[in-house]
Design an enzyme around this catalytic site. Structure first.
Site, PDB file in Angstrom:
ATOM      1  N   CYS A   1       0.472  -1.245  -0.220  1.00 61.54           N
ATOM      2  CA  CYS A   1       0.237  -0.054   0.193  1.00 61.54           C
ATOM      3  C   CYS A   1       0.343   1.493   0.145  1.00 61.54           C
ATOM      4  O   CYS A   1      -0.069   2.357  -0.269  1.00 61.54           O
ATOM      5  CB  CYS A   1      -1.137  -0.310   1.493  1.00 61.54           C
TER       6      CYS A   1
ATOM      7  N   ASN B   1     -10.364  -0.462   0.711  1.00 60.26           N
ATOM      8  CA  ASN B   1      -9.290  -0.344   0.284  1.00 60.26           C
ATOM      9  C   ASN B   1      -9.011  -1.223  -0.909  1.00 60.26           C
ATOM     10  O   ASN B   1      -8.512  -2.197  -1.776  1.00 60.26           O
ATOM     11  CB  ASN B   1      -8.350  -1.085   1.237  1.00 60.26           C
TER      12      ASN B   1
ATOM     13  N   HIS C   1      -3.330   6.698   2.723  1.00 61.68           N
ATOM     14  CA  HIS C   1      -4.428   5.943   1.982  1.00 61.68           C
ATOM     15  C   HIS C   1      -5.656   4.999   2.951  1.00 61.68           C
ATOM     16  O   HIS C   1      -4.982   4.814   3.558  1.00 61.68           O
ATOM     17  CB  HIS C   1      -2.901   4.171   2.332  1.00 61.68           C
TER      18      HIS C   1
END
Length: 345
Positions: A121, A292, A262
Site C-alpha cells: 500500500c 482499500n 492510504h
C-alpha cells in the site's frame, strides 16, 4: 530512456492525475449475505459502504492502461514522450513480463523503460520517490506512475476480516521535469520498512485472469492479515512519518492544503488527523465508495479530490502511505498541473 547530462538543474513536478474504477459495485449488503457481518458493523469499523470489483476479463494491466491514458489526457502529453512507466502493484498480471511493460505498450509509450514496484500500500509514494530521483538526476523527463490492483481475486471472500476491506481500481500521476526556478515540486520524502512485521500482512500470489476463471485464489493463497497488529502499526507510523517529514521541512499542518492518506480504514485516518491536528476539511477520504485498493488508493483519491473541487493547482499536499512489508512512505509536494484538468470518468 537516455540520460540527458546537459539538462539544466530541474525539479520534479506533479503534473497530472488520473483514475479508474471498475463498473461492478459491491455493497456491504451483498457481503453480509455471504459472511456473518452487517452493513452497520462494516461501516462503523472501517468506514466502507461499497467497493468496486474488476470484471472477469479485467486485469491489473487493463485498469492501469485506462488510468494512464487519463493521466496523459490531463497533461496533454503524447504517450511517445513518456520516458518511464512504473507500476506499483501487489497483484501483477505475472511475475514477468512486468505489468508496466504491458501498460507502456497499450498506451503507445514504446520507447519508455518500464518496471513494477512491490511495496504494497506504500507503493505509489515509493514510486513517486523513484520518479522524482530519475527526473531530477536527468535520467528521465516524463515518468508515469500508475498504481493498479485486483485485490478481489486474492481475497478470501469467506474471511470476514479481509473480505470487507479489499477492492480493485487504478490511479496514476505524471511526474515531469520543471524549471528549478519556478517549480516547487516534491519537497521531501520519508520512506521506510520494518521487515520484522512481514508476517502481519501477506499475499502469496498475484492477480491475473486465470484466477478470475478459477473463481479467485484458493483460501490458503489469499491475503492474510493480523488486523489488530496492522492497525497498531498504521496508527503509529502514519503520525510518526508525517510529523518527521514536516519537522524536517520546518513546516506544520497549517502549511498543508490537503492530506491524502492510504485509504485503509477511516478509524486510522481519524486517529492520525486528531494526533496531527488536521481539520476535517483538509483530510480527503473516499474510502466509503472504493474500499482499500492498496497501491491505487492514494492516486485514486487524488484524482477524485481534484474532480470534487477539493484539490486545486498550487495546493500543497501531504501524502501518507503504509502497508505490507511492513512499509511506510510520506511526501510533501505541490500540485502543479501541466494542462487542462480532466475528470477521471
Amino acid at each position: 530512456m537516455t540520460p540527458d547530462r546537459s539538462a539544466p538543474r530541474r525539479r520534479a513536478r506533479l503534473a497530472a492525475l488520473g483514475g479508474y474504477a471498475p463498473a461492478r459495485v459491491v455493497t456491504n449488503a451483498e457481503i453480509e449475505r455471504r459472511v456473518d457481518t452487517t452493513d452497520e458493523w462494516i461501516r462503523t469499523r472501517t468506514g466502507i459502504r461499497e467497493r468496486r470489483y474488476a470484471a472477469p476479463d479485467e486485469t491489473t494491466a487493463d485498469m492501469a492502461a485506462v488510468a494512464a491514458e487519463r493521466v496523459l489526457a490531463s497533461a496533454g502529453l503524447p504517450s511517445a514522450e513518456v520516458d518511464m512507466v512504473i507500476v506499483p502493484t501487489a497483484t501483477p498480471d505475472a511475475l514477468f513480463p512486468a505489468t508496466a511493460a504491458i501498460v507502456a505498450d497499450r498506451i503507445g509509450a514504446r520507447r519508455a523503460a518500464a518496471y513494477d514496484l512491490s511495496a504494497a500500500c506504500s507503493g505509489f509514494v515509493y514510486a513517486l520517490a523513484q520518479a522524482t530521483a530519475l527526473v531530477e538526476a536527468g535520467m528521465a523527463g516524463n515518468v508515469l506512475v500508475v498504481g493498479s490492483e485486483v485485490l478481489s481475486r486474492v481475497t478470501d471472500h469467506d474471511d470476514r476480516a479481509t473480505c470487507i476491506l479489499f477492492a480493485d481500481g487504478a490511479g496514476g500521476a505524471l511526474v515531469t521535469a520543471g524549471d528549478a526556478e519556478t517549480t516547487t515540486g516534491f519537497l521531501a520524502f520519508d520512506l521506510g520498512a520494518d521487515g520484522s512485521g512481514a508476517d502481519q500482512l501477506v499475499l502469496p500470489v498475484g492477480g491475473d485472469r486465470r484466477l478470475a476463471a478459477a473463481g479467485g485464489a484458493p483460501a490458503d493463497a489469499c491475503i492474510r492479515m493480523d488486523g489488530p497488529a496492522v492497525f497498531r502499526f498504521a496508527t503509529r507510523v502514519m503520525v510518526e512519518s508525517a510529523q518527521r517529514l514536516l519537522d524536517g521541512l520546518s513546516m506544520g499542518i497549517a502549511d498543508i492544503d490537503l492530506v491524502v492518506a492510504h485509504q485503509a480504514n477511516s478509524r486510522i485516518m481519524d486517529h492520525a488527523a486528531e494526533r496531527l491536528g488536521i481539520p476535517p476539511e483538509r483530510l480527503f477520504n473516499n474510502l466509503e465508495l472504493f474500499g482499500n485498493t492498496s497501491s491505487a488508493s492514494i492516486p485514486m483519491a487524488l484524482a477524485q479530490a481534484r474532480d470534487a473541487g477539493r484539490l486545486s493547482p498550487g495546493d500543497m499536499l501531504l501524502l501518507v502511505g503504509f502497508g505490507g512489508g511492513l512499509t511506510w512512505a510520506s511526501s510533501v509536494v505541490r500540485y502543479e498541473p501541466l494542462g487542462e484538468e480532466h475528470q477521471w470518468a
